[in-house]
Design a protein around this motif. Structure first.
Motif, mmCIF file in Angstrom:
data_model
loop_
_atom_site.group_PDB
_atom_site.id
_atom_site.type_symbol
_atom_site.label_atom_id
_atom_site.label_comp_id
_atom_site.label_asym_id
_atom_site.label_seq_id
_atom_site.Cartn_x
_atom_site.Cartn_y
_atom_site.Cartn_z
ATOM 1 N N GLN A 26 0.822 -1.204 0.000
ATOM 2 C CA GLN A 26 0.000 0.000 0.000
ATOM 3 C C GLN A 26 0.859 1.259 0.000
ATOM 4 O OE1 GLN A 26 -0.781 -2.642 1.822
ATOM 5 N NE2 GLN A 26 -2.895 -3.146 1.355
ATOM 6 N N THR A 27 1.971 1.223 0.759
ATOM 7 C CA THR A 27 2.880 2.370 0.785
ATOM 8 C C THR A 27 3.474 2.607 -0.593
ATOM 9 O OG1 THR A 27 3.435 1.985 3.109
ATOM 10 C CG2 THR A 27 4.992 3.285 1.815
ATOM 11 N N ARG A 28 3.939 1.531 -1.228
ATOM 12 C CA ARG A 28 4.562 1.657 -2.552
ATOM 13 C C ARG A 28 3.550 2.118 -3.593
ATOM 14 N NH1 ARG A 28 4.429 -1.450 -6.818
ATOM 15 N NH2 ARG A 28 3.428 -3.143 -5.689
ATOM 16 N N VAL A 29 2.392 1.458 -3.639
ATOM 17 C CA VAL A 29 1.412 1.781 -4.663
ATOM 18 C C VAL A 29 0.875 3.201 -4.474
ATOM 19 C CG1 VAL A 29 -0.884 1.197 -5.540
ATOM 20 C CG2 VAL A 29 0.777 -0.605 -5.092
ATOM 21 N N THR A 30 0.643 3.604 -3.233
ATOM 22 C CA THR A 30 0.185 4.969 -2.986
ATOM 23 C C THR A 30 1.198 5.981 -3.480
ATOM 24 O OG1 THR A 30 -1.096 4.270 -1.049
ATOM 25 C CG2 THR A 30 -0.532 6.600 -1.203
ATOM 26 N N LYS A 92 7.475 9.944 13.926
ATOM 27 C CA LYS A 92 7.930 9.099 12.823
ATOM 28 C C LYS A 92 7.364 9.616 11.513
ATOM 29 C CE LYS A 92 6.282 4.911 12.384
ATOM 30 N NZ LYS A 92 6.004 3.458 12.528
ATOM 31 N N PRO A 93 8.210 9.997 10.550
ATOM 32 C CA PRO A 93 7.690 10.465 9.265
ATOM 33 C C PRO A 93 7.058 9.317 8.490
ATOM 34 C CG PRO A 93 10.068 10.209 9.136
ATOM 35 C CD PRO A 93 9.685 9.965 10.570
ATOM 36 N N TRP A 94 6.241 9.690 7.517
ATOM 37 C CA TRP A 94 5.640 8.654 6.693
ATOM 38 C C TRP A 94 6.734 7.921 5.929
ATOM 39 C CZ3 TRP A 94 3.880 8.745 1.135
ATOM 40 C CH2 TRP A 94 3.211 7.561 0.829
ATOM 41 N N LEU A 95 6.676 6.593 5.961
ATOM 42 C CA LEU A 95 7.714 5.789 5.336
ATOM 43 C C LEU A 95 7.789 6.031 3.839
ATOM 44 C CD1 LEU A 95 9.799 3.708 6.308
ATOM 45 C CD2 LEU A 95 8.196 1.925 5.667
ATOM 46 N N GLY A 96 6.651 6.364 3.236
ATOM 47 C CA GLY A 96 6.654 6.629 1.804
ATOM 48 C C GLY A 96 7.572 7.774 1.419
ATOM 49 N N GLU A 97 7.699 8.767 2.302
ATOM 50 C CA GLU A 97 8.584 9.895 2.026
ATOM 51 C C GLU A 97 10.050 9.485 2.093
ATOM 52 O OE1 GLU A 97 6.849 13.867 3.684
ATOM 53 O OE2 GLU A 97 6.234 12.280 5.063
ATOM 54 N N ARG A 98 10.348 8.458 2.883
ATOM 55 C CA ARG A 98 11.726 7.987 3.014
ATOM 56 C C ARG A 98 12.093 6.980 1.935
ATOM 57 N NH1 ARG A 98 11.187 5.698 8.764
ATOM 58 N NH2 ARG A 98 13.062 4.585 8.125
ATOM 59 N N LEU A 99 11.101 6.213 1.469
ATOM 60 C CA LEU A 99 11.398 5.150 0.503
ATOM 61 C C LEU A 99 11.274 5.616 -0.935
ATOM 62 C CD1 LEU A 99 9.550 2.098 2.107
ATOM 63 C CD2 LEU A 99 11.874 2.889 2.486
ATOM 64 N N HIS A 100 10.498 6.662 -1.166
ATOM 65 C CA HIS A 100 10.228 7.080 -2.533
ATOM 66 C C HIS A 100 10.414 8.593 -2.638
ATOM 67 C CE1 HIS A 100 8.325 3.129 -3.066
ATOM 68 N NE2 HIS A 100 7.755 3.361 -1.903
ATOM 69 N N ALA A 101 10.840 9.044 -3.794
ATOM 70 C CA ALA A 101 10.965 10.475 -4.061
ATOM 71 C C ALA A 101 9.611 10.992 -4.522
ATOM 72 C CB ALA A 101 12.043 10.724 -5.118
ATOM 73 N N PRO A 104 6.878 17.198 -5.900
ATOM 74 C CA PRO A 104 6.712 18.369 -5.030
ATOM 75 C C PRO A 104 5.263 18.674 -4.685
ATOM 76 C CG PRO A 104 8.295 18.836 -6.781
ATOM 77 C CD PRO A 104 7.679 17.504 -7.099
ATOM 78 N N GLY A 105 4.318 18.338 -5.566
ATOM 79 C CA GLY A 105 2.922 18.664 -5.317
ATOM 80 C C GLY A 105 2.193 17.713 -4.391
ATOM 81 N N VAL A 106 2.862 16.653 -3.911
ATOM 82 C CA VAL A 106 2.202 15.670 -3.045
ATOM 83 C C VAL A 106 2.315 16.120 -1.592
ATOM 84 C CG1 VAL A 106 2.162 13.282 -2.277
ATOM 85 C CG2 VAL A 106 2.693 13.808 -4.668
ATOM 86 N N ARG A 107 1.174 16.252 -0.926
ATOM 87 C CA ARG A 107 1.126 16.722 0.461
ATOM 88 C C ARG A 107 0.805 15.547 1.387
ATOM 89 N NH1 ARG A 107 -3.978 19.968 2.788
ATOM 90 N NH2 ARG A 107 -3.312 20.273 4.941
ATOM 91 N N VAL A 108 1.530 15.431 2.486
ATOM 92 C CA VAL A 108 1.306 14.355 3.464
ATOM 93 C C VAL A 108 0.798 14.968 4.762
ATOM 94 C CG1 VAL A 108 2.352 12.466 4.771
ATOM 95 C CG2 VAL A 108 3.123 12.939 2.432
ATOM 96 N N VAL A 109 -0.337 14.453 5.259
ATOM 97 C CA VAL A 109 -0.928 14.922 6.514
ATOM 98 C C VAL A 109 -1.084 13.724 7.449
ATOM 99 C CG1 VAL A 109 -2.098 16.876 5.450
ATOM 100 C CG2 VAL A 109 -3.273 14.678 5.604
ATOM 101 N N ARG A 110 -1.246 14.013 8.743
ATOM 102 C CA ARG A 110 -1.341 12.940 9.744
ATOM 103 C C ARG A 110 -2.673 13.015 10.476
ATOM 104 N NH1 ARG A 110 3.990 10.990 10.359
ATOM 105 N NH2 ARG A 110 3.028 9.244 11.433
ATOM 106 N N TYR A 111 -3.123 11.870 10.999
ATOM 107 C CA TYR A 111 -4.330 11.847 11.818
ATOM 108 C C TYR A 111 -4.127 10.889 12.990
ATOM 109 C CZ TYR A 111 -5.610 7.439 9.445
ATOM 110 O OH TYR A 111 -5.618 6.157 8.945
#
Length: 336
Positions: A26-30, A92-101, A104-111
């Motif tokens: 899910q992390t990769r595909v997202t 802990k940052p989202w793993l997707g930000e660490r594993l994938h580049a 710039p337009g992709v925004r990550v929010v937390r809940y």
């Protein structure tokens, strides 16, 4: 883009909601979906929990109703409040930000805990890959987007598994899908047929893919000496690590004098299996993972059921020969 009421509709913003912050498909595909949409000028946002799998915790507790109150309370403390405490002292940052580049337009929010109205940004389309998120999202206002779900496993095969955990999880997910009434897409043709056989209404297939600019053969020339055999190793029962290790064991016994080098990649290798391998890469990302596949001559994948596994496709793109069972998704790109 699509049609609604006979007229054209342009999607300007898409929001993905995830239920976990771990290394998973899910992390990769997202990440890949988000980048592909952002490159087309669509605003993309991704919601990630501060800690993982609230519904997964409930599923664990429901599996063992016969356990006493003390044990159930201890499980709650271990699976829920301890991760909550740790998430407060360690952001802990989202793993997707660490594993994938990410674009710039992709925004990550937390809940926290579960996604609610106030924690999710507005969008035209809201996509949830995990089925147990759908009931929480169905009551959101229309401003949060048209809700779309995804069936990412061959659950019909999962329900035939002898492993109790895999069977129970497949049954849990199917019950969720059967309750909701939102558009669903599968990631393989077999996944679609499997879902429809289980009375899950799937409308279309949107197959996974890989970045062929990243996964290339690296201009490899011929076969190396020693011949490198790589097993995709993951200790989840349905990933077939025991079968894969038996394959490696028989290869070692049958070819004691041959120049073969055995590697494992994909996850932590159990202590009792480590002696089978000359190299245990564990979980690799980025260029390290690509390089491992480019240096592989024979890639072995032994999962029992899937939705659309990327690892065999990535190995093929990197020039390796692949041995795999015909699980869902593989037949989309592999031929016997």
């Amino acid at each position: 883009s699509g049609t609604a009421g006979g007229g054209g509709v342009r999607v300007r913003s898409v929001h993905f909601v995830l239920a976990a912050n771990n290394a998973s498909s899910q992390t990769r595909v997202t990440s890949e979906f988000a980048n592909a949409l952002a490159r087309r000028g669509i605003r993309v946002s991704i919601s990630v929990p501060h800690f993982d799998f609230f519904d997964h915790v409930l599923w664990h507790l429901d599996r063992y109703p016969e356990r006493g109150r003390v044990k159930r309370l201890r499980q709650w403390l271990t699976w829920l409040w301890v991760p909550l405490f740790l998430s407060r002292i360690q952001k802990k940052p989202w793993l997707g930000e660490r594993l994938h580049a990410l674009e710039p337009g992709v925004r990550v929010v937390r809940y926290w805990f579960l996604p609610f109205e106030g924690t999710l940004p507005d969008a035209d389309v809201l996509i949830a890959f995990q089925p147990y998120l759908l009931p929480h999202l169905m009551a959101l206002s229309p401003e949060k987007g048209t809700l779309v779900g995804s069936v990412r496993l061959d659950y019909q095969t999962g329900l035939e598994e002898s492993d109790e955990r895999a069977y129970s999880w497949s049954r849990f997910c199917c019950a969720m899908y059967q309750k909701v009434r939102v558009p669903l897409f599968a990631n393989s043709q077999r996944g679609l047929r499997s879902a429809r056989a289980l009375r899950i209404e799937v409308e279309a297939v949107v197959p996974n893919g890989i970045n062929t600019r990243e996964f290339t053969d690296g201009e490899r020339r011929g076969v190396r000496d020693p011949l490198r055999v790589t097993l995709f190793y993951n200790d989840f029962p349905q990933k077939g690590a025991a079968v894969g290790c038996e394959v490696i064991r028989r290869l070692r016994e049958g070819h004691p004098d041959s120049r073969l080098q055995f590697c494992a990649v994909g996850g932590h290798v159990r202590r009792e299996d480590r002696s089978l391998f000359d190299v245990c890469h564990g979980f690799l990302t980025g260029s390290n993972y690509v390089r491992c596949l480019q240096e592989t001559d024979l890639f072995i994948f032994t999962s029992f059921y899937e939705g659309f596994p990327a690892a065999p496709l990535e190995a093929l793109a990197c020039g390796a020969a692949v041995v795999t069972p015909p699980v869902a998704g593989v037949e989309e790109y592999a031929r016997h």
